[in-house]
Motif scaffolding. Structure first.
Motif, PDB file in Angstrom:
ATOM      1  N   VAL A  58       0.882  -1.241   0.105  1.00 32.60           N
ATOM      2  CA  VAL A  58      -0.208   0.122   0.030  1.00 32.60           C
ATOM      3  C   VAL A  58       0.966   1.185   0.042  1.00 32.60           C
ATOM      4  CG1 VAL A  58      -1.705   1.224   1.347  1.00 32.60           C
ATOM      5  CG2 VAL A  58      -1.906  -1.313   1.237  1.00 32.60           C
ATOM      6  N   LYS A 126      -6.313  -5.254  -7.441  1.00 33.42           N
ATOM      7  CA  LYS A 126      -5.774  -3.917  -7.162  1.00 33.42           C
ATOM      8  C   LYS A 126      -7.012  -2.777  -6.908  1.00 33.42           C
ATOM      9  CE  LYS A 126      -3.409  -0.023  -9.442  1.00 33.42           C
ATOM     10  NZ  LYS A 126      -2.528   0.503  -8.640  1.00 33.42           N
ATOM     11  N   GLU A 130      -8.255  -0.960  -3.559  1.00 32.64           N
ATOM     12  CA  GLU A 130      -8.083   0.548  -3.403  1.00 32.64           C
ATOM     13  C   GLU A 130      -9.418   1.153  -3.130  1.00 32.64           C
ATOM     14  OE1 GLU A 130      -4.499   1.677  -6.654  1.00 32.64           O
ATOM     15  OE2 GLU A 130      -6.524   1.790  -7.321  1.00 32.64           O
ATOM     16  N   SER A 134     -10.056   3.141   0.286  1.00 39.48           N
ATOM     17  CA  SER A 134     -10.440   4.453   0.306  1.00 39.48           C
ATOM     18  C   SER A 134     -11.694   4.664   0.987  1.00 39.48           C
ATOM     19  CB  SER A 134     -10.430   5.019  -1.257  1.00 39.48           C
ATOM     20  OG  SER A 134      -9.442   4.744  -1.923  1.00 39.48           O
ATOM     21  N   SER A 147      -2.589   4.233  -3.120  1.00 37.39           N
ATOM     22  CA  SER A 147      -2.394   3.160  -4.231  1.00 37.39           C
ATOM     23  C   SER A 147      -2.107   1.869  -3.803  1.00 37.39           C
ATOM     24  CB  SER A 147      -1.330   3.903  -5.179  1.00 37.39           C
ATOM     25  OG  SER A 147      -1.354   3.117  -6.464  1.00 37.39           O
TER      26      SER A 147
END
Length: 281
Positions: A58, A126, A130, A134, A147
Motif C-alpha cells: 500500500v 488492485k 483501492e 479509500s 495506491s
C-alpha cells in the motif's frame, strides 16, 4: 556371410535415426504428417485462485498508513520481494509478507477483514483493494489518496517426462518457445510430436495433446504458458537404438560390420581346423 549380412541388416533396421523432422520447430502443417491447428489463440489474464499467495503493498503520503499496512516491509525488503517474484524462490520469506487465498477465495487483510479475490485478475484485485481502503480511510482527518500494488507470488510451470523441473514465470505472457529456452530446450530424444499439457480451466483439470513441431501452434491455445501448467514430454520410441546423425550411423554400421567379420573369421578358422583334423584321421 549371408547370415551375418541379414543379421546386420536387421540391426540397422532396428535403429531409429533422429532426423531433423523429429526435432525441428515451426514446420509447415501438412508435410511429413505435421498437424494443423485452428486459430484459437485467446490470451486471458490470469485470475486469482485458491491457495495463491498475493503480495500487496500500500502506497500513501501518510507514513502512518504506510506503516500500518506494510509492517515489516521496508524499501529494502520490498526490493528483495520483487527479486524473489522474478526468480520464483524465497517461499519462507514470502509467506511473512503475503496473503494466502483460502479455499473459499478470501484473503484476510488488516482493518478490512475478509476480502473475496478469487476469480479476479491482479488488476481487478488492485482496483478492489483501492476502493475498499479509500472507503475506510477517507473518514480519517488528513486522508491522502492511496495506491495498491498487487502481485501473485511463486508463479511457475512444471516439466515432467524426459527431463523434469519447475520453472518460474517471469512475465505476464510467456510463450511455449520462451519456456523451452528457459529450460534449455528439450533433449534430442524428446518426442515433440505428442506433447501433453495438464491445465486447470474453470476449476477443472484438463489434458490436451499437441505437436510442438507445427507452425500453427503460434495461433493456438497452446502458445501461451499459464501458471501451474504441467508439460509432459515422453521419449521417442526406439531411443535405445537412436542415432542422432548420419556420421554416427556410419560409425555404428562400420563397427558392427567389423565385429561381424571378426566373429566370422574366428568361426571359419575353427571350422577349417576341425575339418582338417577329421581329414587327417
Amino acid at each position: 556371410m549371408k547370415k551375418i549380412f541379414w543379421i546386420l541388416l536387421l540391426a540397422c533396421a532396428m535403429m531409429s535415426c533422429v532426423t531433423s523432422r523429429k526435432v525441428n520447430y515451426m514446420q509447415e502443417p501438412g508435410k511429413h504428417k505435421i498437424p494443423s491447428y485452428a486459430d484459437t489463440l485467446n490470451f486471458e489474464e490470469y485470475k486469482v485462485r485458491p491457495n495463491d499467495r498475493l503480495y500487496i503493498y500500500v502506497y500513501s503520503l501518510d507514513e502512518n498508513v504506510m506503516k500500518m499496512y506494510n509492517a515489516g516491509s521496508s524499501a529494502q525488503s520490498r526490493s528483495q520481494m520483487q527479486q524473489q517474484m522474478m526468480s520464483g524462490g524465497g517461499r519462507n520469506t514470502n509467506e511473512l509478507y503475503t496473503y494466502l487465498v483460502d479455499e473459499e477465495g478470501f484473503i484476510d487483510f488488516p482493518t478490512l477483514g475478509k476480502i473475496h479475490v478469487a476469480g479476479l485478475t491482479t488488476r481487478e484485485t488492485k482496483q478492489k483493494m483501492e476502493e475498499e481502503l479509500s472507503s475506510l480511510l477517507k473518514e480519517i482527518p488528513g486522508y491522502s489518496t492511496i495506491s495498491v500494488e498487487v502481485n501473485i507470488m511463486q508463479r511457475s510451470y512444471s516439466l515432467i517426462g524426459v527431463q523434469s523441473g519447475r520453472y518460474p514465470i517471469q512475465k505476464e505472457k510467456l510463450t511455449i518457445f520462451e519456456a523451452l529456452a528457459q529450460m534449455g530446450n528439450l533433449q534430442t530424444y524428446s518426442d515433440r510430436s505428442r506433447v501433453k499439457i495438464i491445465r486447470e480451466i474453470n476449476g477443472e483439470t484438463t489434458i490436451r495433446e499437441f505437436d510442438l513441431r507445427s507452425k500453427d501452434i503460434i495461433n493456438s491455445e497452446f502458445y501461451y504458458i499459464e501458471p501451474n501448467d504441467i508439460i509432459y514430454v515422453r521419449e521417442l520410441t526406439g531411443k535405445a537404438f537412436g542415432i542422432t546423425s548420419a556420421g554416427a550411423g556410419v560409425a555404428v554400421v562400420s563397427a558392427t560390420l567389423s565385429f561381424g567379420v571378426f566373429v566370422y573369421t574366428i568361426v571359419a578358422t575353427g571350422i577349417n581346423h576341425v575339418n582338417k583334423y577329421k581329414t587327417s584321421e
